[in-house]
Design an enzyme around this catalytic site. Structure first.
Site, PDB file in Angstrom:
ATOM      1  N   THR A   1       0.862  -1.193   0.000  1.00 18.18           N
ATOM      2  CA  THR A   1       0.000   0.000   0.000  1.00 18.18           C
ATOM      3  C   THR A   1       0.890   1.233   0.000  1.00 18.18           C
ATOM      4  OG1 THR A   1      -0.253   0.370   2.396  1.00 18.18           O
ATOM      5  CG2 THR A   1      -1.701  -1.297   1.384  1.00 18.18           C
ATOM      6  N   GLY A   2       0.469   2.261  -0.723  1.00 20.07           N
ATOM      7  CA  GLY A   2       1.355   3.414  -0.880  1.00 20.07           C
ATOM      8  C   GLY A   2       2.621   2.994  -1.608  1.00 20.07           C
TER       9      GLY A   2
ATOM     10  N   SER B   1       5.333   5.486  -4.439  1.00 18.45           N
ATOM     11  CA  SER B   1       6.298   6.547  -4.116  1.00 18.45           C
ATOM     12  C   SER B   1       7.238   6.064  -3.016  1.00 18.45           C
ATOM     13  CB  SER B   1       5.530   7.790  -3.634  1.00 18.45           C
ATOM     14  OG  SER B   1       6.413   8.829  -3.277  1.00 18.45           O
TER      15      SER B   1
ATOM     16  N   ILE C   1       9.481   4.922  -0.071  1.00 19.89           N
ATOM     17  CA  ILE C   1       9.888   3.652   0.546  1.00 19.89           C
ATOM     18  C   ILE C   1       9.082   2.485  -0.043  1.00 19.89           C
ATOM     19  CG2 ILE C   1       9.775   2.374   2.725  1.00 19.89           C
ATOM     20  CD1 ILE C   1      10.450   5.060   4.167  1.00 19.89           C
TER      21      ILE C   1
ATOM     22  N   SER D   1       7.809   3.916  12.440  1.00 24.12           N
ATOM     23  CA  SER D   1       8.829   4.962  12.325  1.00 24.12           C
ATOM     24  C   SER D   1       9.685   4.973  13.571  1.00 24.12           C
ATOM     25  CB  SER D   1       8.165   6.333  12.177  1.00 24.12           C
ATOM     26  OG  SER D   1       9.143   7.354  12.314  1.00 24.12           O
TER      27      SER D   1
ATOM     28  N   TYR E   1       1.735  12.484  14.853  1.00 22.83           N
ATOM     29  CA  TYR E   1       2.306  11.564  13.854  1.00 22.83           C
ATOM     30  C   TYR E   1       3.048  10.430  14.564  1.00 22.83           C
ATOM     31  CZ  TYR E   1       5.584   9.762  10.346  1.00 22.83           C
ATOM     32  OH  TYR E   1       6.318   8.932   9.536  1.00 22.83           O
TER      33      TYR E   1
HETATM   34  P1  NAD Z   1       5.885   9.119   0.329  1.00 23.04           P
HETATM   35  O1  NAD Z   1       5.080  10.326   0.514  1.00 23.04           O
HETATM   36  O2  NAD Z   1       6.878   9.078  -0.775  1.00 23.04           O
HETATM   37  O3  NAD Z   1       4.979   7.833   0.235  1.00 23.04           O
HETATM   38  C1  NAD Z   1       3.779   7.711   0.946  1.00 23.04           C
HETATM   39  C2  NAD Z   1       2.873   6.797   0.172  1.00 23.04           C
HETATM   40  O4  NAD Z   1       1.650   6.643   0.886  1.00 23.04           O
HETATM   41  C3  NAD Z   1       2.539   7.372  -1.195  1.00 23.04           C
HETATM   42  O5  NAD Z   1       2.584   6.333  -2.120  1.00 23.04           O
HETATM   43  C4  NAD Z   1       1.121   7.867  -1.015  1.00 23.04           C
HETATM   44  O6  NAD Z   1       0.391   7.796  -2.216  1.00 23.04           O
HETATM   45  C5  NAD Z   1       0.589   6.864  -0.019  1.00 23.04           C
HETATM   46  N1  NAD Z   1      -0.582   7.346   0.698  1.00 23.04           N
HETATM   47  C6  NAD Z   1      -0.704   8.428   1.496  1.00 23.04           C
HETATM   48  N2  NAD Z   1      -1.950   8.535   1.959  1.00 23.04           N
HETATM   49  C7  NAD Z   1      -2.635   7.492   1.442  1.00 23.04           C
HETATM   50  C8  NAD Z   1      -3.964   7.037   1.557  1.00 23.04           C
HETATM   51  N3  NAD Z   1      -4.873   7.703   2.283  1.00 23.04           N
HETATM   52  N4  NAD Z   1      -4.329   5.916   0.887  1.00 23.04           N
HETATM   53  C9  NAD Z   1      -3.441   5.246   0.139  1.00 23.04           C
HETATM   54  N5  NAD Z   1      -2.170   5.622  -0.016  1.00 23.04           N
HETATM   55  C10 NAD Z   1      -1.772   6.733   0.641  1.00 23.04           C
HETATM   56  O7  NAD Z   1       6.652   8.925   1.715  1.00 23.04           O
HETATM   57  P2  NAD Z   1       7.558   7.745   2.304  1.00 23.04           P
HETATM   58  O8  NAD Z   1       8.604   8.437   3.074  1.00 23.04           O
HETATM   59  O9  NAD Z   1       7.924   6.755   1.284  1.00 23.04           O
HETATM   60  O10 NAD Z   1       6.531   7.122   3.351  1.00 23.04           O
HETATM   61  C11 NAD Z   1       6.183   5.754   3.372  1.00 23.04           C
HETATM   62  C12 NAD Z   1       5.908   5.360   4.800  1.00 23.04           C
HETATM   63  O11 NAD Z   1       7.125   5.468   5.535  1.00 23.04           O
HETATM   64  C13 NAD Z   1       4.895   6.234   5.526  1.00 23.04           C
HETATM   65  O12 NAD Z   1       4.055   5.397   6.315  1.00 23.04           O
HETATM   66  C14 NAD Z   1       5.759   7.111   6.406  1.00 23.04           C
HETATM   67  O13 NAD Z   1       5.069   7.563   7.540  1.00 23.04           O
HETATM   68  C15 NAD Z   1       6.873   6.154   6.743  1.00 23.04           C
HETATM   69  N6  NAD Z   1       8.124   6.762   7.188  1.00 23.04           N
HETATM   70  C16 NAD Z   1       8.817   7.610   6.388  1.00 23.04           C
HETATM   71  C17 NAD Z   1       9.994   8.156   6.854  1.00 23.04           C
HETATM   72  C18 NAD Z   1      10.820   9.098   6.021  1.00 23.04           C
HETATM   73  O14 NAD Z   1      11.689   9.788   6.582  1.00 23.04           O
HETATM   74  N7  NAD Z   1      10.634   9.173   4.730  1.00 23.04           N
HETATM   75  C19 NAD Z   1      10.485   7.802   8.130  1.00 23.04           C
HETATM   76  C20 NAD Z   1       9.743   6.920   8.904  1.00 23.04           C
HETATM   77  C21 NAD Z   1       8.572   6.394   8.430  1.00 23.04           C
END
Ligand code: NAD
Length: 249
Positions: free
Chosen positions: A12-13, A16, A18, A137, A150
């Site tokens: 899911t997600g 983009s 991660i 996280s 968050y």
């Molecule tokens: P990102 O914004 O590149 O990816 C987030 C993804 O979630 C996207 O594909 C977006 O379309 C999807 N998304 C958001 N809301 C949604 C919804 N309501 N329904 C379906 N899809 C949805 O960011 P990322 O950094 O790759 O984040 C991925 C995960 O990693 C997240 O859960 C984020 O909280 C977590 N995270 C990120 C970091 C960081 O520093 N990048 C650190 C710790 C945790």
């Protein structure tokens, strides 16, 4: 030998950051990969990047009714699911006195409620012995000021992984979280800051990280591969922390 040959993986997600990196590595390791997200155009382009005949479906995890239909389509195309990565998430925050109810609801509906129902609605579509990985996280173990809500939603997923894992023992389905530290993805720019502010935030995060850099998605994807494959078969209800020491000291 490929580690996920003949496995069906859903991220899911996965369009983009991660999630996309994990989806790509899974496909390279032989999995049939399906991704979900909210945006049809970015899903289509991500599917092309992932390769190995990946597929993508629009599904908003905060809209619970949209979750099961996506799984239905995945199993129709590929068969039952062996690996589920519950990764969709948003970052957000504000000073304590300013955070609105709308912001609170958005963050918790996607990161916490969305995570729970992404697992619950998957149950009929999962093979016994499946691996579920929820993206938590490193901030779930650390005070994080303006992003306290968050961080709390992420801590909730770490707790969920324990409870859900216990509930799924009889089906030999493992649920673990992966807790990344700061990682270079588009998430930093999604809250409307200028390019300069986004760069400043990343530099601040790098400074706060003991190894003095933020992570890259490829090194985080290796953790998702570990949790998806049998290599992690003794890990149940656990937390794989990949954070350059961010939450440790
Ligand atoms: P990102 O914004 O590149 O990816 C987030 C993804 O979630 C996207 O594909 C977006 O379309 C999807 N998304 C958001 N809301 C949604 C919804 N309501 N329904 C379906 N899809 C949805 O960011 P990322 O950094 O790759 O984040 C991925 C995960 O990693 C997240 O859960 C984020 O909280 C977590 N995270 C990120 C970091 C960081 O520093 N990048 C650190 C710790 C945790």
């Amino acid at each position: 030998m490929k580690k996920l040959e003949n496995k069906v993986a859903v991220v899911t997600g996965g369009n983009s950051g991660i999630g996309l990196a994990a989806a790509k590595l899974y496909a390279q390791q032989g999995a049939k990969v399906a991704i979900t997200g909210r945006n049809k155009a970015t899903l289509d382009s991500a599917v092309g990047e992932i390769g190995n005949d990946a597929i993508g479906f629009v599904s908003d995890v905060s809209d619970v009714a949209s979750i099961a239909p996506a799984y239905e389509k995945v199993t129709g195309a590929f068969g039952k699911i062996d690996v589920l990565v519950v990764n969709a998430g948003v970052y957000g925050g504000a000073p304590l006195a300013d955070l609105t109810e709308e912001q609170f609801d958005q963050i918790s509906d996607i990161n916490f409620k969305g995570a729970f129902f992404s697992v619950q609605k998957a149950l009929p579509y999962l093979n016994d012995g499946a691996s579920i990985i929820i993206t938590s996280s490193a901030v779930s173990n650390k005070a994080f000021g303006d992003a306290a809500v968050y961080a709390a939603t992420k801590a909730a997923t770490t707790s969920l992984a324990r409870g859900l894992s216990q509930s799924l023992l009889d089906r030999k389905i493992r649920v673990n979280v992966l807790s990344p530290g700061p990682v270079e993805t588009p998430i930093f720019g999604r809250n409307g800051g200028t390019a300069e502010e986004v760069d400043g935030m990343k530099a601040y995060m790098a400074e706060m990280t003991p190894i003095k850099r933020i992570g890259n998605v490829e090194e985080i994807a290796e953790g998702y591969l570990y949790l998806a494959s049998d290599d992690s078969k003794y890990m149940v209800g656990g937390d794989l922390v990949l954070d350059g020491g961010f939450s440790r000291f």
